[in-house]
Design an enzyme around this catalytic site. Structure first.
Site, short mmCIF file in Angstrom:
data_model
loop_
_atom_site.label_atom_id
_atom_site.label_comp_id
_atom_site.label_asym_id
_atom_site.label_seq_id
_atom_site.Cartn_x
_atom_site.Cartn_y
_atom_site.Cartn_z
N LYS A 174 -9.67 2.26 -2.42
CA LYS A 174 -9.91 1.65 -1.10
C LYS A 174 -11.31 1.94 -0.58
CE LYS A 174 -7.43 1.77 3.38
NZ LYS A 174 -6.11 2.20 3.94
N CYS A 224 -5.69 -2.80 2.27
CA CYS A 224 -5.38 -2.67 3.71
C CYS A 224 -6.58 -2.94 4.62
CB CYS A 224 -4.77 -1.30 3.99
SG CYS A 224 -3.97 -1.23 5.62
N GLU A 254 0.84 -1.21 0.00
CA GLU A 254 0.00 0.00 0.00
C GLU A 254 0.87 1.26 0.00
OE1 GLU A 254 -2.20 0.62 3.61
OE2 GLU A 254 -3.80 1.72 2.60
#
Lengths: 384, 384
Positions: free
Chosen positions: B207, B244, B130
């Site tokens: 995300k 994540c 990330e």
């Protein structure tokens, strides 16, 4: 924690590999004292304290573990809300060739003694394993005599026994049985009956997802549950039951959480070759994702059936399909977990859970708040 | 597997506990040879073979591991469908006080060498961590200079570099960056750019779930993604990216699976005190529940920032917030997983994945078939 006999090469017994030691026992035996705490942290999360249990002289080889899954925050506006739970994992008692009633009575008698002892430990909520008063005969695909183990959820002998104990001990008891629903065309269900401290039934939950894997072709015997995702509001906390194979389904865990569960019990019956490496993962992940306690219970022992059966794996027919590996454990809403009970012996795992930890974990991690449930409701509706 | 220096008491370094060894290394060092295989089975599932990697002389202390996540069934109607994936975990190179461009270029140069080497290993798909071309500065809550690391997803220097490499090496490259969306009011996003073997962008994913936990108050910098759950159909397989914190959300994993993903990458940045005991659980559970491969990648090292900041934990302000613990690993659709990469060093994990295993695991376990998605779509809609 009781250390079982540990043999560095695995015992061969009844043509089965019998694993005599748990991973915790093996690590404790071999790792240096200054390394073990860090390995335990990586495997199990933060360090938890043991809960002292009263002595018990008995004729059973019952492992007993006690743990404290405390919260780490001193809240100002809420007192701690401690509930003491007990999980029982056990083997059957008599051979599967004995009369049905004798088999069931023998298990009843043993479990009654375990619950009597749990009462001296001041347990508030106790949960038994899946289909606890019977051998897990679904592998045979024979209807008789096994269907005779099915009982009325409200008035069957198992519920009557436990109602008495629940009332006597002020205990909430979760009793997973094979249910015969006589009022509904004699349909069978895989049902957990939740009995309140007054001995009355609060409600029941029927297994939502039915395995068709390995020996567990359980749709031969009962159908997908029709009770949704109930959460039972007891005087000790809001509880739910995710039965066995339902632990593989994150949506099942999710709905119990959305409906307000603080503890979700997962009474199971599963054998080593099939699922043992997955066992520590799924119920623990559910506790983390939903910020509630999960209590995973698996039976122990190898059950031998009179008639040979095959397992759909090309191997010769046999009288048993492997060892139920026990290893029952509890996970807290922050992912911290207890060690597992024995892989081969009966066991009673007792733990103090501070239910305030559910909200504290939500406050810390924010999973519920960042969940974007509306987006998923839309996407799922479109997908379906 | 490279054995790092192992000190039985943990090193204290820069006031941080630096864990020098992985759990795999410690178990290998201490457990008897006849016990280790069974412990490995319990922790990681079935035994997998090593994949030999070519030698590489370099100036970096790069750990390299190769594994084969094969299928166990010889299908008659489908040839095996092997894809070789690579995961890169790395530290930043220059101090965070150096000019932004120098910092980024230094990381670019290092990663270019790693990808050059991955190409000699014949890697098909590579995924970076990330926000890989920058320090994970979101802990500071300072906008400058850190926002200057944000780049155009289509034409920024990072995409240009990787497009060239992707084309040169016939590689699909997943590049998680901080995206500056200039055409959309200079909105920032946490975005993974997926670059095809022709060097062109197949698409990008932003995300979906933003952490507000510990030091990771990332909503200061960017907003919840608006790209849904895309699955990218590459010549090497159908891939998706769960960035994540999205790994804590089972619904996020679920939708990628429903949309057809065979491999879901989880590029991450997370530190030991916060999440290390959860790390082996969530991405692995997602692989099991959705019967696809998951590839979890975490950065390594401790990043020190020029201005002190607090972490909302009552502790004194500080220049860093702990060690990114690496430990990148891959899980197969049947729950089998590789060991983790180093907890402190750069690492490259290469594995051959037989994508046929996705369907084989579905056939074995039947989770998708027994999922009762219509029930959950209804229940979720009602709940929302």
């Amino acid at each position: 924690m009781q250390i079982l006999n540990y043999s560095p090469t695995w015992q061969i017994k009844n043509k089965l590999r019998m694993y005599e030691s748990t991973i915790d026992e093996i690590l404790k035996m071999h790792l240096p004292d200054d390394v073990l705490p860090e390995i335990n942290r990586l495997l199990y999360g933060r360090k938890i304290k043991k809960l002292d249990l009263p002595d018990w002289k008995n004729n059973y080889n019952l492992e007993r573990q006690g743990w404290i899954l405390n919260s780490t925050i001193e809240e100002q506006l809420r007192p701690k809300r401690i509930v003491r739970v007990g999980l029982i994992q056990h083997s059957i008692v008599l051979p599967t060739t004995d009369p049905i009633e004798n088999q069931k009575n023998a298990i009843h008698n043993k479990i009654k003694e375990y619950i009597d002892y749990a009462a001296t430990c001041k347990v508030n909520i106790i949960c038994l394993q899946e289909a606890w008063p019977m051998p897990f005969a679904f592998c045979t695909r024979e209807k008789y005599p096994w269907c005779e183990f099915a009982e009325d959820a409200e008035n069957g002998p198992t519920t009557l026994l436990l109602s008495k104990l629940a009332k006597e001990y002020n205990m909430v008891i979760i009793s997973p049985i094979l249910e015969r629903d006589s009022a509904n065309g004699d349909t069978l269900w895989n049902t957990s009956v939740i009995i309140n401290i007054d001995g009355k039934i609060i409600g029941k939950h029927r297994k939502n997802h039915i395995p068709r894997v390995g020996d567990f072709n359980e749709s031969t015997y009962y159908m997908e549950g029709n009770t949704g995702h109930p959460v039972f509001d007891t005087c000790y906390g809001r509880i739910a039951v995710n039965i066995c194979y339902g632990r593989h389904h994150p949506l099942n865990w999710l709905m119990f959480g959305l409906n307000g569960a603080e503890i979700v019990f997962n009474p199971s019956a599963t054998v080593g070759n099939l699922s043992e490496p997955l066992w520590p993962i799924e119920a623990r992940c559910a506790a983390i994702a939903n910020n509630y306690f999960t209590c995973a219970i698996n039976r122990v022992g190898t059950e031998i059936f009179p008639n040979k059966f095959t397992s759909g794996d090309g191997k010769p027919s046999h009288h048993d399909f492997g060892q139920f590996y026990g290893s029952s454990y509890i996970t807290a809403p922050d992912g911290t977990r207890t060690p597992g009970l024995s892989r081969s012996n009966d066991g009673l795992l007792i733990a103090d859970l501070d239910l305030n930890l559910c909200r504290q974990a939500k406050d810390l991690w924010g999973f519920r708040m960042t969940q974007r449930l509306d987006m998923y409701a839309n996407e799922l509706a479109k997908f379906v």
